[in-house]
Design a protein around this motif. Structure first.
Motif, PDB file in Angstrom:
ATOM      1  N   CYS A 272       0.825  -1.200   0.000  1.00  0.00           N
ATOM      2  CA  CYS A 272       0.000   0.000   0.000  1.00  0.00           C
ATOM      3  C   CYS A 272       0.861   1.252   0.000  1.00  0.00           C
ATOM      4  O   CYS A 272       0.500   2.256  -0.617  1.00  0.00           O
ATOM      5  CB  CYS A 272      -0.931  -0.006   1.202  1.00  0.00           C
ATOM      6  N   LEU A 273       2.005   1.200   0.688  1.00  0.00           N
ATOM      7  CA  LEU A 273       2.909   2.347   0.640  1.00  0.00           C
ATOM      8  C   LEU A 273       3.346   2.609  -0.799  1.00  0.00           C
ATOM      9  O   LEU A 273       3.334   3.744  -1.274  1.00  0.00           O
ATOM     10  CB  LEU A 273       4.143   2.067   1.508  1.00  0.00           C
ATOM     11  N   LEU A 274       3.702   1.505  -1.479  1.00  0.00           N
ATOM     12  CA  LEU A 274       4.124   1.625  -2.880  1.00  0.00           C
ATOM     13  C   LEU A 274       3.012   2.238  -3.722  1.00  0.00           C
ATOM     14  O   LEU A 274       3.237   3.149  -4.518  1.00  0.00           O
ATOM     15  CB  LEU A 274       4.414   0.229  -3.427  1.00  0.00           C
ATOM     16  N   LEU A 275       1.812   1.717  -3.546  1.00  0.00           N
ATOM     17  CA  LEU A 275       0.676   2.181  -4.342  1.00  0.00           C
ATOM     18  C   LEU A 275       0.407   3.647  -4.070  1.00  0.00           C
ATOM     19  O   LEU A 275       0.140   4.427  -4.980  1.00  0.00           O
ATOM     20  CB  LEU A 275      -0.572   1.345  -4.009  1.00  0.00           C
ATOM     21  N   GLU A 276       0.525   4.007  -2.791  1.00  0.00           N
ATOM     22  CA  GLU A 276       0.212   5.380  -2.429  1.00  0.00           C
ATOM     23  C   GLU A 276       1.217   6.328  -3.083  1.00  0.00           C
ATOM     24  O   GLU A 276       0.854   7.400  -3.563  1.00  0.00           O
ATOM     25  CB  GLU A 276       0.270   5.517  -0.913  1.00  0.00           C
ATOM     26  N   ARG A 277       2.477   5.892  -3.129  1.00  0.00           N
ATOM     27  CA  ARG A 277       3.496   6.759  -3.705  1.00  0.00           C
ATOM     28  C   ARG A 277       3.161   7.042  -5.174  1.00  0.00           C
ATOM     29  O   ARG A 277       3.470   8.086  -5.687  1.00  0.00           O
ATOM     30  CB  ARG A 277       4.851   6.071  -3.588  1.00  0.00           C
ATOM     31  N   HIS A 278       2.534   6.084  -5.836  1.00  0.00           N
ATOM     32  CA  HIS A 278       2.234   6.282  -7.248  1.00  0.00           C
ATOM     33  C   HIS A 278       0.806   6.757  -7.481  1.00  0.00           C
ATOM     34  O   HIS A 278       0.378   6.879  -8.622  1.00  0.00           O
ATOM     35  CB  HIS A 278       2.463   4.981  -8.027  1.00  0.00           C
ATOM     36  N   ASP A 309      -6.070   0.068   0.995  1.00  0.00           N
ATOM     37  CA  ASP A 309      -6.161   0.026   2.446  1.00  0.00           C
ATOM     38  C   ASP A 309      -5.623  -1.321   2.917  1.00  0.00           C
ATOM     39  O   ASP A 309      -6.190  -2.361   2.609  1.00  0.00           O
ATOM     40  CB  ASP A 309      -7.628   0.204   2.843  1.00  0.00           C
ATOM     41  N   PRO A 310      -4.514  -1.328   3.668  1.00  0.00           N
ATOM     42  CA  PRO A 310      -3.876  -2.604   4.017  1.00  0.00           C
ATOM     43  C   PRO A 310      -4.821  -3.557   4.739  1.00  0.00           C
ATOM     44  O   PRO A 310      -4.805  -4.765   4.484  1.00  0.00           O
ATOM     45  CB  PRO A 310      -2.716  -2.199   4.928  1.00  0.00           C
ATOM     46  N   ASP A 311      -5.659  -3.002   5.621  1.00  0.00           N
ATOM     47  CA  ASP A 311      -6.531  -3.887   6.391  1.00  0.00           C
ATOM     48  C   ASP A 311      -7.535  -4.587   5.486  1.00  0.00           C
ATOM     49  O   ASP A 311      -7.799  -5.777   5.618  1.00  0.00           O
ATOM     50  CB  ASP A 311      -7.272  -3.093   7.479  1.00  0.00           C
ATOM     51  N   THR A 312      -8.103  -3.817   4.560  1.00  0.00           N
ATOM     52  CA  THR A 312      -9.079  -4.416   3.647  1.00  0.00           C
ATOM     53  C   THR A 312      -8.415  -5.470   2.777  1.00  0.00           C
ATOM     54  O   THR A 312      -8.980  -6.537   2.550  1.00  0.00           O
ATOM     55  CB  THR A 312      -9.705  -3.333   2.749  1.00  0.00           C
TER      56      THR A 312
END
Lengths: 530, 262
Positions: A272-278, A309-312
């Motif tokens: 998710c961190l990766l996805l958020e960065r992009h 969302d990591p939890d989802t």
């Protein structure tokens, strides 16, 4: 670019010997695989013992039998071989995500930037060969700057490693030492070259180019250039490596479900961190588990909206994992590589943060609540789909058709709504509080025995599922003819009746009459219930 | 005392000492009430009526929550016996098809799991049809569902067509249990033509109602009718049976658009 090629010279025989251990007295016997080639039965692959006994692929089966009466034979199964090769390629993705099968019996791995994970290229090469050997495959690998060279080295040379910084001359010198066979020419061309006294690639590389091209053709020359690394040649991986992925390796395999789930949660956070960065969200997730002993398990799940969302994500994967666990997740000696990737992503902007100004109008809040509700329903759809399978979580889309079973299309709810929603005819007729279409429709109409008083009237009584129903009230007929522009040969008109029986049961019956063959007695069906 | 506790647990004010019978029913069918309810057909042939009642109940609740949806969970066995919910029929009865999510399950265990998930998420009204027997759907299972419904502030209705007629000897943690039969049409005079079918009448018996203890006679049947236009239950009959007349045009799409939750 660094490329590792693996040659599996005995793929077909290894496949069969792995599958069934021969009885002790047979174990010593040579083993070969044969197929019918051009009308003759010939060997296509031989195992170590057969090779030692002087049998080679291409030999006629009768000759081989004559030489070695104890020879065990099996018929070739090209499909099974290819499938196995594909699975080995999957397994090789534990070393690098860019791994491809190189049919009929090779593998190509792009190991640029991956070798250091295994302690250098030499160590990686040894590791690949050792792991394949423990699984019962004879394997030979080679590492070179180009796939064609690596491939040729693995098959035709003792040299197994070309250093990283090798210059053009050095590469050509290495290529020059390879036999003509590395070019994969057809038999006639090979023979011609042989007759001309050309035995190695070096002989070709030393010749003037134009006459050679005229003899061998462009394609062979291109191959020659590729082997000499004069031109770049990319490999095509069996699966595209996802752009967004996270992975963990463990020296000891994971066996406990909790550990696997915890690891997945961690991977989801990284992803998710990766996805958020992009600025994107995942639409398709794929988790791959590499087992210590070589088995590979896949979990794939789609999402109905871009997800970040990591939890989802962890929750979705847990559902899929639960399905696997129900079917019996065989952890064996454990999983040592876990990888989570987003196979498909879509743009996903971060929701605008509430700045806490306290100046939000009511409409906005209403909107937010509605969005939150939609998100919850989408999450639910994803979760149900992950467990039940996406084809079992459906949404109904009205279609422009008057045939009852075609008037509604059920499509997976996680997928997008059909782009062009066909303008549907307005069906909601209500008459005195009675909907004109049944609440439930059978997937296929159920035949009934019915007796009608008049040819176009409703049945007075009918027998459905062994029960007799007496007609008390009815409405109809409503004639529904097949779509003449697409009707099959034996299409029939249907006369629908809305029927209430003495007990209050309500049915949607129809009488089917074949077009143009009205003399046949009509057949009656129950199509729906109210 | 016990009655008051039950009422508090159900989230309502303490019940008055005696609830008049019909007021009790309208309170029971109040669309604002969440929780888990069960519908059982009185006879196997009444399964379709029970499903219709479940749908009507969901529809009346949906009117209160216009942004909601219906999650309909259909087990394969139930779908084989009763058919699948038909989009056009639901549309005709007042449910825009885009509000429906249909989940098909293979086994009762999956059905109960899916229902629990759906209730927990609170995203929609949940109808589930299960071929479960007493082994699969027991006190524990129903307790889980009831808790999930309370947590998600959600209304769920479980349809058990296989347990036809077993409503009285059957224990669960549901808020309410209905036994449903199809209302029979009035007898026809000898020689009179067969009339048009009237609106469907549900014959209803409240076997269990938490928080409304004593308001219902578990043996008494009552007839109600669901008015699709108002999405409300009425005492029956609210329409006289229509007499046979030449068919009038019945396509009235404007009616659908006028629906309360448009």
């Amino acid at each position: 670019m660094r490329c590792l090629a693996v040659h599996l010279p005995r793929l077909s025989t290894d496949r069969l010997s792995r599958k069934s251990a021969p009885s002790p007295d047979e174990a010593e016997a040579p083993f070969a695989v044969w197929a019918k080639l051009g009308g003759a039965e010939r060997l296509t692959a031989v195992d170590v013992r057969a090779e030692a006994a002087g049998l080679v692929p291409g030999m006629a089966v009768a000759d081989a039998r004559a030489m070695r009466p104890a020879l065990r034979l099996a018929e070739a199964d090209l499909k099974a071989d290819a499938e196995l090769l594909g699975r080995i390629a999957d397994w090789c993705r534990r070393f690098t995500p860019l791994a491809a099968a190189d049919p009929p019996n090779g593998l190509l791995l792009d190991i640029s930037g991956a070798a250091h994970l295994f302690g250098g290229e030499a160590a990686l090469l040894a590791e690949v060969e050792r792991r394949l050997a423990t699984q019962g495959f004879a394997a030979r690998g080679a590492i070179a700057p180009g796939p064609a060279l690596a491939r040729a080295l693995a098959r035709f040379s003792r040299r197994r490693h070309v250093a990283e910084g090798a210059s053009g001359e050095e590469l050509e010198a290495i290529a020059a030492g390879l036999p003509i066979a590395a070019l994969d020419l057809d038999a006639a061309a090979r023979q011609r070259l042989d007759r001309a006294g050309l035995r190695s690639l070096g002989d070709l590389l030393a010749r003037p180019r134009a006459p050679l091209t005229a003899r061998l053709g462009e394609e062979a020359m291109a191959r020659l250039d590729a082997i000499a690394c004069r031109r770049r040649e990319p490999i095509s991986p069996r699966f595209e490596a996802p752009d967004f992925m996270a992975e963990r390796r463990f020296p000891e395999g994971l066996t406990r479900q909790e550990d696997i789930e915890r690891t997945l949660r961690g991977l989801a956070r990284e992803l998710c961190l990766l996805l958020e960065r992009h600025g994107v969200g995942a639409r398709e997730l794929e988790a791959v588990f590499y087992r210590v002993d070589g088995a590979v398990a896949h979990i794939e799940t789609g999402t109905s909206r871009p997800l970040r969302d990591p939890d989802t994500i962890a929750l979705l994967l847990r559902e899929r994992l639960a399905v696997l666990a129900e079917e019996g997740l065989d952890t064996g000696y454990g999983y040592d590589v876990l990888r989570l990737g987003a196979a498909r992503v879509e743009r996903c902007d971060a929701p605008q943060e509430d700045l806490g100004l306290g100046k939000i109008d009511l409409a906005g809040r209403e909107n937010a609540r509605e969005n939150a509700h939609d998100a919850r329903l989408d999450d639910l759809v994803d979760r149900l789909g992950a467990r039940l399978g996406p084809r079992r979580v459906l949404r109904a889309y009205p279609q422009a058709s008057h045939i009852p079973e075609l008037a509604v299309a059920l499509r997976p709810a996680s997928g997008p709504a059909p782009a062009a929603v066909e303008e549907a005819a307005p069906p909601p007729y209500l008459r005195a509080g009675v909907p004109a279409r049944p609440l439930r429709l059978f997937e296929r109409p159920e035949p009934i025995e019915a007796v009608a008083l008049t040819p176009d009237g409703p049945p007075l009584r009918f027998r459905w599922r062994r029960l007799l129903h007496e007609l008390a009230a009815y409405e109809g007929p409503e004639r529904i003819a097949p779509q003449w522009w697409s009707a099959p040969e034996n299409a029939a008109t249907r006369d629908y009746f809305y029927v209430e029986d003495r007990e209050g049961g309500r049915f949607w019956l129809f009488r089917e009459e074949l077009l143009g063959r009205e003399s046949r007695p009509p057949r009656w069906f129950v199509h729906g219930l109210f | 005392m016990r009655r008051r506790i039950a009422a508090l647990e159900a989230g309502g004010a303490p019940a008055p000492a005696a609830v008049p019978r019909d007021e009790g029913l309208s309170r029971l069918l109040d669309p604002g009430r969440g929780g888990l309810r069960e519908a059982l057909p009185a006879r196997p042939t009444d399964a379709a009526a029970a499903a219709g009642f479940a749908f009507a109940l969901a529809l009346s609740r949906l009117r209160l929550r216009p942004q909601g949806g219906i999650v309909w969970i259909a087990e394969d066995m139930a779908a084989r016996e009763l058919g699948l919910p038909y989009g056009r029929g639901l549309q005709a009865a007042g449910l825009p098809p885009e509000l429906l999510v249909l989940a098909r399950t293979r086994r009762p265990r999956e059905t109960l799991w899916a229902m629990e998930e759906a209730l927990k998420s609170g995203a929609a009204v949940v109808i589930a049809e299960s071929w479960a027997d007493a082994g699969a759907y027991d006190l524990t299972a129903s307790r889980r569902l009831a808790l999930a419904a309370r947590r998600g502030d959600c209304a769920g209705l479980l349809l058990l067509p296989r347990a036809a007629g077993a409503a009285q000897r059957f224990a669960s943690a549901a808020e309410a249990r209905f036994e449903i039969a199809a209302g029979a049409p009035p007898p026809r005079a000898e020689g009179a033509p067969r009339p048009l079918p009237g609106p469907p009448i549900f014959r209803l018996r409240v076997v269990k109602a938490r928080g409304l203890v004593g308001a219902f006679d578990a043996q008494a049947w009552r007839d109600i009718v669901f008015d699709h236009q108002e999405a409300e239950f009425h005492g029956a009959p609210f329409h006289a049976l229509p007499r046979r007349a030449s068919a009038a045009p019945v396509d009235r799409p404007a009616l659908a658009q006028k629906r309360a939750f448009a």
